[in-house]
Design a protein around this motif. Structure first.
Motif, PDB file in Angstrom:
ATOM      1  N   ASP A 763     -37.975   9.226 -16.942  1.00 55.85           N
ATOM      2  CA  ASP A 763     -37.754  10.070 -16.004  1.00 55.85           C
ATOM      3  C   ASP A 763     -36.022   9.688 -15.310  1.00 55.85           C
ATOM      4  O   ASP A 763     -34.714   9.171 -16.023  1.00 55.85           O
ATOM      5  N   LEU A 764     -35.269  11.202 -14.782  1.00 53.48           N
ATOM      6  CA  LEU A 764     -34.046  11.235 -14.799  1.00 53.48           C
ATOM      7  C   LEU A 764     -33.752  11.284 -13.438  1.00 53.48           C
ATOM      8  O   LEU A 764     -34.373  11.974 -13.279  1.00 53.48           O
ATOM      9  N   THR A 790     -38.179  15.084 -20.136  1.00 56.72           N
ATOM     10  CA  THR A 790     -38.127  14.779 -19.014  1.00 56.72           C
ATOM     11  C   THR A 790     -39.377  14.199 -18.484  1.00 56.72           C
ATOM     12  O   THR A 790     -40.462  16.042 -18.521  1.00 56.72           O
ATOM     13  N   ASN A 791     -39.977  13.367 -17.938  1.00 58.77           N
ATOM     14  CA  ASN A 791     -41.522  13.743 -17.165  1.00 58.77           C
ATOM     15  C   ASN A 791     -40.541  14.531 -15.459  1.00 58.77           C
ATOM     16  O   ASN A 791     -41.136  15.068 -14.987  1.00 58.77           O
ATOM     17  N   GLN A 792     -39.801  13.495 -15.243  1.00 57.51           N
ATOM     18  CA  GLN A 792     -38.966  13.725 -13.706  1.00 57.51           C
ATOM     19  C   GLN A 792     -38.156  13.884 -13.808  1.00 57.51           C
ATOM     20  O   GLN A 792     -36.350  13.425 -14.892  1.00 57.51           O
ATOM     21  N   SER A 818     -34.381   6.217 -15.686  1.00 55.35           N
ATOM     22  CA  SER A 818     -35.327   5.159 -15.386  1.00 55.35           C
ATOM     23  C   SER A 818     -36.321   4.421 -16.588  1.00 55.35           C
ATOM     24  O   SER A 818     -36.686   4.764 -17.799  1.00 55.35           O
ATOM     25  N   LEU A 819     -36.060   2.934 -16.980  1.00 55.34           N
ATOM     26  CA  LEU A 819     -36.418   2.038 -17.744  1.00 55.34           C
ATOM     27  C   LEU A 819     -37.717   1.672 -17.812  1.00 55.34           C
ATOM     28  O   LEU A 819     -38.212   0.852 -18.759  1.00 55.34           O
ATOM     29  N   LYS A 820     -38.643   1.846 -16.633  1.00 56.91           N
ATOM     30  CA  LYS A 820     -39.907   1.347 -16.332  1.00 56.91           C
ATOM     31  C   LYS A 820     -40.249   1.911 -17.088  1.00 56.91           C
ATOM     32  O   LYS A 820     -41.023   2.603 -17.423  1.00 56.91           O
TER      33      LYS A 820
END
Length: 889
Positions: A763-764, A790-792, A818-820
Motif C-alpha cells: 500500500d503506497l 501496489t495493492n492500493q 505501509s509496513l503493516k
C-alpha cells in the motif's frame, strides 16, 4: 531465436558470411567520399596479444562506423618482417636442431626464415578475423614482399642521391646479444642501483700536482671502471677552482701505464662525482664528442659480444662484467681505488632481448634527419595533421626538434639487404635500385653487396604509401592517399608515426594521414605494463573463447583513462558478457512480441499518447546524436558508456517493463504503437552498437522483420545506413519521465532497505502539493502500480502518513509505504541494526584510508576519488537506514 546466446556459433557463422560477401573490400558507398587507413603491421613472430586486440578493435569500430555512414572504406592489413625478433626466433629453432646460421650460410638461412614465415607468419590474420576486424584482406601486405622490396630500394637510392644517407664511424647503441646496432628509440632505459667508483689517476712524475703541490694523483669517478682500458684523456671544467693551471698536464692511466692528457672542457659537471671525467671516446656518446673537440685517439676495447679485445691487455677474452670485477680487484690491490659509493643511474637495454647495450664505435649507415624533421614539424603546426588527443603534439615536436641522425644499418641477415655494392677491384661504391652486373667505373664484375640490412622501421616508415602501390601512382594510390586516419599506441609515436610523416612528405609531397589517434596501452588491474616476467599477461584468445568476442571487444574500449596504461581486468569482461546476455534477452522479448507486426518507417503519422513512448523516442534520438558525435571525435569510452546506460538502464529496465501490459492487449492501437517503437528503437540501437559488438548485432538484425523496400538492410547490418535523427528531443517528456523514474526508484529502494521482496504487493501513499508534479503522478499512476506492485495507491496533496510506515522523499514529493503485515517489527529492527553496524565498519576503514597522507600520496587519483565517492555513499546509506530504524517501532 535461441533462449541463450551462443557466442561461438554466432561468431563463426557471421565471420564466414562477411568474408564470402567481400564486404570488407572497398565498395562504392552512398557518399562519394572515401575513408582509408593502414593497420600498424604486427610482427610475423606474433600471435594476437592484448595490444593488437585493443588497437585493432579501435580501428574496426572506426571503419564499421564509416562504412555505415556511406563512405567507400579501405583498411589495409599487413605484417612486418621484424628483423631482429624473427631472426632470434628462427635461430632458436635451428639451435634445437644442432645448427646455427653460420653453419647454414646466409642464403640457406634466408630460406629457413621464409619457410618459417609461410608456416607461422600469417596465423595472426586468422586470429584478427576471429576478433571481427573488417580489413580488406585481399589488399593485405608484407614488408618484404616483392613490391615492398622495390619500394625500399627506391627510397634508399633517392635518399642517397639527394645526400641524406651517408656512411661513417660513429658511436651507436650496440646489442652484444643480438650483435647489431640499435637506433636511439630502440633502447629502453631502466634505473639501476649500482656503484660509483672513485679511482686515483696519477700525474706523470715531475709534472707537478694540484693546489697544494702535495697530491700526486687526480681522482676520477665512474660507474664503468672496465672502460678505463680505452681511456685517452681526463677532462675537468675550466671554471672549477680545484683544477686551476693543470690543463695539458700528463696523467698515467692506472693498470695500463698509457700516458693521457688532462684537458679542459665546459661539458664537465663539477658537481658530479669528483668533478673529473675519464674520457673513453670509443665507448660513450658524450666522450666521443669531447674526443672530437680535443683530437683524442679512439681505442675500442670490446669485441662485438662485449668481451674484451686485444686492446685490453691481460683482460682480453673476459666478459665485460667479469673484466669489471678483475679490474676493481687490481685497482684495490695496487692502491688506486679510493672509495665506492651507492649510485642509482639509468642503463640502456635492447628493446628486443633486454640485454644492456654497449655504446660502440662502428662503421654504420645513417640518414640525416634535421631537414626531414623540420618539414614534419611544419605540417602539424599548419594543421594538416591533427593529433587526438592534441597534447601528443608537444611530445612529437620535442622529439623532432632534438632529433639525431638515424642509424639505419643492422648487422643481421633477415631484412632488406642494403642496396649498396663495393667493387673489389677499384673500390667504387655502387648504390642502385637493381642488382648491378659490373662496376660502372672499371667494368669489373667482382662486386660484393653490403652485408648489413636496413632497420625494420625503415620499411615500416613507407607503409602508408607503399601499401597503396608507391613508387607507382595507380588508381588505388590516387583514390586513397593520403590516408584518413592512423591509430597507434603512444609507445611507437617516435619509432613509427613521426618517421612515416617525414618519409611521406619526402616521397609523396603529401602528409601520409590527416589524423592520428594516439591511445593508451593495455595494463593489468593495477595499471602496470603486462610482461611475462611479472606473470600478468592476459591471453585475448582465451578471453574471447570464455566470454564471447563482443563482450571482450566492449571491455577494451569502454574504460576511460588519462594514464598511459588502461586497467584491464577479467571482471570487466565478465560484466560485459552479462550485457550481451541482457541485449539477447531483451531482443528475444521484442521479437516474440513482433511476430504479427508489419514494419513501417512512418513515424510522423503515429499517434503518441503514452508518455513512455515519447520519452524513449526522445532518448533514442539524443543517444544517436551523442554516439555519432563521440565516434567522430574518437571518444570511444564515452560512446560505449552512453550505449550501455541507454540499452540496459533505460530501454531494458524501464521501457520494456512499461510496455509489457500494452503488449498483452489484442488488436489495439496502443499495442501497435508499442510494437512500432520497440522495433524502431531496437533496430536503430543495434546499428549504433554494431561497430562495438559486430556479431550479436548482426545476428539479431537478421531476425528482425524486414522493412519493405529495404533489401540492403536485410543483407547485413554492416552495410545498412547509420541512424540519423534530425528531430529535436522531447524535453517535456524527458523531464516528466525523469521525475517518475526517480519516484519509482525511491519506492523500490524503500522496499529493499526494509526487507520487502520486490514482487510483494504494497500500500503506497504519495503526497505532493505541487500541482504540476501531482498531475504527472496521477496521469501516469499505472506506471507506479505496475513497476512497484501496489495493492492500493493513494496520490494527493493532503495525504496523511499511515501508522507503521517507512518514508522517503524525492524533492518535495513525500512517499509513505505501509509496513503493516509485511514485516515483523523486531526482526526488521535487528536486521537494520546489523546492516548499520556493517556500514559503520566500512565507513571507518574508508575514513582511515582518506586520513592517511601516505595513501593520498601513493594511490592513483582514480582510486582516491573512488574512496571519496564511497564515503559519501556510505554516509547517505547510513542516514537512510537510521531513519528507517527510527520509523519502525
Amino acid at each position: 531465436m535461441e533462449k541463450r546466446y551462443n557466442p561461438k556459433a554466432v561468431e563463426e557463422k557471421w565471420e564466414k558470411y562477411w568474408e564470402s560477401k567481400d564486404y570488407f573490400s572497398p565498395q562504392k558507398g552512398r557518399k562519394s567520399a572515401v575513408f582509408s587507413m593502414v593497420m600498424p603491421p604486427p610482427n610475423i613472430t606474433g600471435i594476437l596479444h592484448m595490444g593488437h586486440a585493443f588497437n585493432s578493435t579501435i580501428q574496426d569500430i572506426v571503419v564499421r562506423f564509416k562504412r555505415m555512414q556511406g563512405y567507400e572504406v579501405l583498411w589495409i592489413p599487413g605484417i612486418d618482417h621484424a628483423g631482429i625478433a624473427t631472426q632470434n626466433v628462427v635461430e632458436k629453432e635451428l639451435s634445437r636442431e644442432g645448427l646455427d646460421r653460420d653453419k647454414l650460410g646466409r642464403e640457406e638461412f634466408a630460406k629457413r626464415v621464409w619457410q618459417w614465415k609461410e608456416k607461422y607468419g600469417e596465423r595472426i590474420f586468422s586470429q584478427l578475423k576471429s576478433l571481427g576486424v573488417s580489413c580488406s584482406w585481399r589488399d593485405k601486405s608484407f614488408t618484404m614482399d616483392e613490391h615492398h622490396c622495390q619500394a625500399v630500394r627506391e627510397a634508399f637510392v633517392r635518399l642517397y642521391q639527394q645526400g641524406y644517407i651517408y656512411r661513417g664511424n660513429y658511436i651507436i647503441n650496440w646489442c652484444p646479444r643480438c650483435q647489431t646496432a640499435l637506433s636511439d628509440i630502440e633502447v629502453e632505459y631502466r634505473e639501476i642501483k649500482g656503484k660509483l667508483y672513485y679511482i686515483r689517476y696519477p700525474f706523470k712524475v715531475n709534472e707537478g700536482s694540484i693546489k697544494d703541490r702535495t697530491k700526486k694523483f687526480l681522482v676520477v669517478a665512474t660507474t664503468r671502471p672496465e672502460t678505463m682500458l680505452g681511456d685517452t684523456g681526463v677532462a675537468v671544467n675550466p671554471q672549477d677552482e680545484r683544477f686551476k693551471n693543470i690543463n695539458g698536464k700528463t696523467i698515467i692511466l692506472p693498470l695500463v701505464g698509457r700516458e693521457i692528457p688532462l684537458i679542459y672542457d665546459d661539458y664537465i659537471d663539477p658537481e658530479f662525482g669528483s668533478g673529473a671525467l675519464k674520457v673513453t671516446p670509443a665507448h660513450s656518446y658524450d666522450d666521443f664528442l669531447i674526443g672530437e673537440r680535443h683530437h683524442l685517439p679512439v681505442i675500442n676495447i670490446f669485441n662485438k659480444d662485449a668481451t674484451i679485445n686485444e686492446n685490453g691487455g691481460k683482460y682480453q677474452g673476459l666478459d665485460r662484467y667479469k673484466a669489471r670485477d678483475r679490474i676493481l680487484n687490481d685497482l684495490r690491490m695496487q692502491g688506486y681505488l679510493e672509495k665506492t659509493e651507492d649510485h642509482t643511474y639509468r642503463v640502456g637495454h635492447c628493446y628486443r632481448c633486454g640485454t644492456p647495450i654497449e655504446p660502440y664505435l662502428s662503421l654504420q649507415w645513417f640518414i640525416k634527419m634535421k631537414d626531414l624533421a623540420k618539414e614534419a614539424i611544419k605540417v602539424v603546426k599548419r594543421g594538416e595533421i591533427k593529433f587526438v588527443p592534441s597534447y601528443w603534439e608537444k611530445s612529437y615536436f620535442n622529439w623532432l626538434e632534438n632529433i639525431h641522425d638515424w642509424c639505419i644499418s643492422r648487422q643481421i641477415w633477415w631484412g632488406h639487404q642494403i642496396p649498396v655494392w663495393y667493387c673489389q677491384k677499384c673500390g667504387k661504391i655502387i648504390v642502385s635500385k637493381v642488382t648491378p652486373t659490373h662496376c660502372p667505373q672499371c667494368k669489373s664484375t667482382d662486386l660484393k653487396q653490403e652485408e648489413d640490412v636496413l632497420d625494420t622501421w625503415f620499411s615500416s616508415s613507407l607503409w602508408p604509401f607503399s601499401t597503396l602501390g608507391w613508387p607507382e601512382r595507380g588508381d588505388k594510390f590516387d583514390r586513397f592517399y593520403p590516408t584518413s586516419l592512423l591509430c597507434s599506441g603512444w609507445d611507437i609515436l617516435f619509432f613509427w608515426v613521426a618517421r612515416m610523416v617525414m618519409m611521406g612528405l619526402k616521397f609523396t609531397e603529401k602528409v601520409p594521414f590527416h589524423q592520428v589517434y594516439i591511445h593508451p596501452l593495455i595494463g593489468d588491474e593495477k595499471g602496470e605494463k603486462m610482461s611475462k616476467s611479472k606473470g600478468n599477461v592476459v591471453n585475448p584468445l582465451k578471453m574471447m573463447e570464455k566470454y564471447g568476442t563482443d563482450a571482450f571487444r566492449f571491455s577494451l574500449v569502454a574504460l576511460e583513462t588519462e594514464t598511459p596504461y588502461l586497467r584491464f581486468s577479467e571482471d570487466r569482461v565478465r560484466g560485459y558478457r552479462n550485457f550481451t546476455n541482457k541485449i539477447w534477452n531483451a531482443s528475444r522479448f521484442c521479437l516474440i512480441n513482433l511476430k504479427d507486426f508489419v514494419p513501417s518507417d512512418d513515424l510522423e503519422n503515429l499517434e503518441l499518447v503514452e508518455l513512455s513512448d515519447r520519452w524513449i523516442l526522445s532518448r533514442y534520438r539524443k543517444v544517436t546524436v551523442e554516439v555519432t558525435k563521440k565516434l567522430e571525435k574518437f571518444e570511444f569510452p564515452q560512446a560505449a558508456q552512453i550505449l550501455y546506460q541507454f540499452i540496459w538502464g533505460e530501454f531494458c529496465d524501464w521501457y520494456i517493463e512499461l510496455v509489457k501490459p500494452r503488449l498483452q492487449e489484442k488488436d489495439t492501437s496502443s499495442r501497435y504503437v508499442a510494437q512500432f517503437i520497440l522495433y524502431r528503437v531496437l533496430k536503430g540501437t543495434l546499428k549504433l552498437l554494431h561497430p562495438f559488438m559486430p556479431f550479436i548485432t548482426e545476428e539479431i538484425h537478421h531476425l528482425l522483420p524486414l522493412l519493405p523496400g529495404k533489401l540492403e538492410e536485410k543483407e547485413s547490418i554492416m552495410v545498412s545506413s547509420w541512424p540519423e535523427e534530425k528531430k529535436e528531443e522531447d524535453r517535456e517528456a524527458e523531464e516528466k519521465m525523469g521525475f517518475l523514474m526517480r519516484v519509482i526508484s525511491e519506492i523500490r529502494s524503500i522496499k529493499s532497505e526494509v526487507g520487502i521482496p520486490p514482487k510483494a504487493q504494497v500500500d503506497l501513499f504519495i503526497k505532493d502539493r505541487d500541482a504540476k508534479d501531482l498531475a504527472i503522478l496521477k496521469e501516469n499512476s499505472s506506471y507506479i502500480k505496475n513497476l512497484v506492485r501496489t495493492n492500493q495507491l493513494f496520490i494527493g496533496e493532503n495525504i496523511s502518513r499511515p501508522d507503521l510506515s517507512a518514508s522517503s522523499a524525492v524533492g518535495k514529493t513525500e512517499i509513505f509505504l505501509s509496513l503493516k503485515g509485511l514485516v515483523k517489527i523486531e526482526e526488521e529492527r535487528e536486521r537494520l541494526r546489523i546492516n548499520l553496524k556493517k556500514i559503520d565498519e566500512q565507513l571507518y576503514h574508508t575514513l582511515k584510508k582518506l586520513s592517511s597522507l601516505e595513501f593520498l600520496k601513493k594511490a592513483p587519483p582514480e582510486v582516491v576519488e573512488k574512496e571519496k565517492k564511497k564515503k559519501i555513499e556510505l554516509k547517505l546509506h547510513r542516514e537512510k537506514l537510521s531513519k528507517y530504524l527510527e520509523e519502525i517501532k
